[in-house]
Motif scaffolding. Sequence first.
Motif, PDB file in Angstrom:
ATOM      1  N   ARG A  22       0.657  -0.934  -0.709  1.00 48.57           N
ATOM      2  CA  ARG A  22       0.181   0.176   0.320  1.00 48.57           C
ATOM      3  C   ARG A  22       1.108   1.091  -0.009  1.00 48.57           C
ATOM      4  O   ARG A  22       0.565   2.671  -0.594  1.00 48.57           O
ATOM      5  CB  ARG A  22      -0.408  -0.049   1.388  1.00 48.57           C
ATOM      6  CG  ARG A  22      -2.036   1.250   1.495  1.00 48.57           C
ATOM      7  CD  ARG A  22      -3.353   0.841   2.264  1.00 48.57           C
ATOM      8  NE  ARG A  22      -4.018  -0.075   1.887  1.00 48.57           N
ATOM      9  CZ  ARG A  22      -4.533  -0.930   2.409  1.00 48.57           C
ATOM     10  NH1 ARG A  22      -3.492  -1.987   3.348  1.00 48.57           N
ATOM     11  NH2 ARG A  22      -4.870  -1.741   1.358  1.00 48.57           N
ATOM     12  N   TYR A  23       2.288   0.968   0.505  1.00 50.16           N
ATOM     13  CA  TYR A  23       2.942   2.441   0.431  1.00 50.16           C
ATOM     14  C   TYR A  23       3.129   2.801  -0.822  1.00 50.16           C
ATOM     15  O   TYR A  23       3.566   3.845  -1.083  1.00 50.16           O
ATOM     16  CB  TYR A  23       4.186   1.595   1.471  1.00 50.16           C
ATOM     17  CG  TYR A  23       5.458   3.222   1.149  1.00 50.16           C
ATOM     18  CD1 TYR A  23       5.453   4.256   2.069  1.00 50.16           C
ATOM     19  CD2 TYR A  23       6.536   3.170   0.071  1.00 50.16           C
ATOM     20  CE1 TYR A  23       5.837   4.850   1.635  1.00 50.16           C
ATOM     21  CE2 TYR A  23       7.404   4.080   0.035  1.00 50.16           C
ATOM     22  CZ  TYR A  23       7.396   4.587   1.273  1.00 50.16           C
ATOM     23  OH  TYR A  23       8.322   5.877   0.958  1.00 50.16           O
ATOM     24  N   GLY A  24       3.731   1.487  -1.479  1.00 48.02           N
ATOM     25  CA  GLY A  24       3.960   2.038  -3.458  1.00 48.02           C
ATOM     26  C   GLY A  24       2.883   2.649  -3.630  1.00 48.02           C
ATOM     27  O   GLY A  24       3.136   3.482  -4.710  1.00 48.02           O
ATOM     28  N   PHE A  25       1.564   2.549  -3.095  1.00 41.97           N
ATOM     29  CA  PHE A  25       0.564   3.209  -3.927  1.00 41.97           C
ATOM     30  C   PHE A  25      -0.202   5.013  -3.400  1.00 41.97           C
ATOM     31  O   PHE A  25       0.194   5.679  -4.152  1.00 41.97           O
ATOM     32  CB  PHE A  25      -0.989   2.723  -3.880  1.00 41.97           C
ATOM     33  CG  PHE A  25      -0.820   1.664  -5.028  1.00 41.97           C
ATOM     34  CD1 PHE A  25      -1.808   1.192  -5.640  1.00 41.97           C
ATOM     35  CD2 PHE A  25      -0.356   0.752  -4.374  1.00 41.97           C
ATOM     36  CE1 PHE A  25      -1.908   0.272  -7.226  1.00 41.97           C
ATOM     37  CE2 PHE A  25      -0.242  -0.755  -5.282  1.00 41.97           C
ATOM     38  CZ  PHE A  25      -1.007  -0.513  -6.772  1.00 41.97           C
ATOM     39  N   PHE A  26       0.234   4.451  -2.016  1.00 39.98           N
ATOM     40  CA  PHE A  26      -0.296   6.046  -1.612  1.00 39.98           C
ATOM     41  C   PHE A  26       0.665   6.856  -0.814  1.00 39.98           C
ATOM     42  O   PHE A  26       0.622   7.928   0.277  1.00 39.98           O
ATOM     43  CB  PHE A  26      -1.356   5.592  -0.163  1.00 39.98           C
ATOM     44  CG  PHE A  26      -2.414   5.189  -0.826  1.00 39.98           C
ATOM     45  CD1 PHE A  26      -3.068   5.536  -2.238  1.00 39.98           C
ATOM     46  CD2 PHE A  26      -3.039   3.568  -0.456  1.00 39.98           C
ATOM     47  CE1 PHE A  26      -4.455   4.815  -2.784  1.00 39.98           C
ATOM     48  CE2 PHE A  26      -4.133   3.148  -1.185  1.00 39.98           C
ATOM     49  CZ  PHE A  26      -4.498   3.746  -2.448  1.00 39.98           C
ATOM     50  N   SER A  27       2.222   6.325  -0.226  1.00 41.04           N
ATOM     51  CA  SER A  27       3.193   6.500   0.304  1.00 41.04           C
ATOM     52  C   SER A  27       2.799   7.145   1.994  1.00 41.04           C
ATOM     53  O   SER A  27       3.420   7.656   2.519  1.00 41.04           O
ATOM     54  CB  SER A  27       4.143   8.341  -0.342  1.00 41.04           C
ATOM     55  OG  SER A  27       4.185   7.827  -1.815  1.00 41.04           O
ATOM     56  N   TRP A  28       1.935   5.434   2.257  1.00 38.59           N
ATOM     57  CA  TRP A  28       2.066   5.910   3.798  1.00 38.59           C
ATOM     58  C   TRP A  28       1.750   4.819   4.387  1.00 38.59           C
ATOM     59  O   TRP A  28       1.095   3.998   2.983  1.00 38.59           O
ATOM     60  CB  TRP A  28       0.733   6.612   4.156  1.00 38.59           C
ATOM     61  CG  TRP A  28      -0.245   6.828   3.772  1.00 38.59           C
ATOM     62  CD1 TRP A  28      -1.379   7.266   2.705  1.00 38.59           C
ATOM     63  CD2 TRP A  28      -0.935   5.192   4.396  1.00 38.59           C
ATOM     64  NE1 TRP A  28      -2.112   6.644   2.713  1.00 38.59           N
ATOM     65  CE2 TRP A  28      -2.487   5.981   3.574  1.00 38.59           C
ATOM     66  CE3 TRP A  28      -1.352   4.180   5.506  1.00 38.59           C
ATOM     67  CZ2 TRP A  28      -3.870   4.169   3.985  1.00 38.59           C
ATOM     68  CZ3 TRP A  28      -2.424   3.622   5.144  1.00 38.59           C
ATOM     69  CH2 TRP A  28      -3.017   3.911   4.965  1.00 38.59           C
ATOM     70  N   THR A  29       1.946   4.297   5.630  1.00 40.65           N
ATOM     71  CA  THR A  29       1.702   2.967   5.955  1.00 40.65           C
ATOM     72  C   THR A  29       1.649   2.598   7.081  1.00 40.65           C
ATOM     73  O   THR A  29       2.048   3.299   7.824  1.00 40.65           O
ATOM     74  CB  THR A  29       3.251   2.216   5.514  1.00 40.65           C
ATOM     75  OG1 THR A  29       3.566   0.449   6.127  1.00 40.65           O
ATOM     76  CG2 THR A  29       4.531   2.685   6.291  1.00 40.65           C
ATOM     77  N   ASP A  30       0.863   1.193   7.286  1.00 38.19           N
ATOM     78  CA  ASP A  30       0.045   0.975   8.804  1.00 38.19           C
ATOM     79  C   ASP A  30       1.497   0.866  10.091  1.00 38.19           C
ATOM     80  O   ASP A  30       1.472   0.344  10.539  1.00 38.19           O
ATOM     81  CB  ASP A  30      -0.597  -0.319   8.801  1.00 38.19           C
ATOM     82  CG  ASP A  30      -1.870   0.496   8.207  1.00 38.19           C
ATOM     83  OD1 ASP A  30      -1.629   1.502   8.764  1.00 38.19           O
ATOM     84  OD2 ASP A  30      -2.452  -0.221   7.705  1.00 38.19           O
ATOM     85  N   THR A  31       3.222   0.255   9.507  1.00 34.02           N
ATOM     86  CA  THR A  31       4.266  -0.760   9.836  1.00 34.02           C
ATOM     87  C   THR A  31       5.167   0.523   9.376  1.00 34.02           C
ATOM     88  O   THR A  31       5.492   0.987   8.427  1.00 34.02           O
ATOM     89  CB  THR A  31       3.892  -1.561   9.183  1.00 34.02           C
ATOM     90  OG1 THR A  31       4.515  -2.039   7.802  1.00 34.02           O
ATOM     91  CG2 THR A  31       2.753  -2.778  10.123  1.00 34.02           C
TER      92      THR A  31
END
Length: 257
Positions: free
Chosen positions: A216-225
Amino acid sequence: MYLQKGLVAFWTVSKNEMHRTMRLGVQTILPPAITTLLYFLIFGHLMGSRIGPMNNLPYIEFIVPGLIMMNILTGAFSASVSVVYMQKWTRVIDEMLVSPMSSATILLSFVWVGVMRAIVIAIVVTLVATLCARVHVAHIFYSIFVGVLAASIFSLLGVINGLLAKTFDHISIMPTFVITPLSYLGGVFYSLDILPKLWQHVALFNPIVYIMSTFRYGFFSWTDTNLWVSTLIMLGFFVGLFMICMVMIRKRVGISV
């Protein structure tokens, strides 16, 4: 010369299995496209408006990477577990083991089959997603890296399952009772931020959480971990599972059906 022969053997096994995958495209590629479309219609359009934004994103856009990754994991696992079991059932794997092919070449060919099917499915699912939502990839190369790494991990799991399986029924146990539940609980349809603190900590024991989060970071530049911790955990899983598979193949674990 040895490297050339190894590449020829690797390509021969991979090519034959990929041809089988494409011949059975109605069974291997069409179902993920249909189920993804249904997810978008039900969760994205019908329920998404009631759920509201997730991490400041329209809900239908938020679930795009999760649905793509979920299909990558199941596609890679299904491809490798089926090819390994069929090689056992037809006794082809016995001929491979007594041939000059190295254990690493045999294992990599099985893994590559799963990765290639996952790539094809990911492309199809992404195309379906573009019909239903706005798909924006912020870090495309990192997304590809995570997708291939995740597909490799689950291909290795498929190899282990295929070697240990004694009947056709055994190859469906892990997808049904392990992969699918962990995927749903791994953040496909929600962010960990909405969970109570206790369950946020419990969710960290789910390895798929790290895969979903980094993808998901690759799509939105943020991550839960933590991004780097998650990446290292994935690399650790890959190395560990690869070594386990190598030992199983060299010791002929589960070769006979």
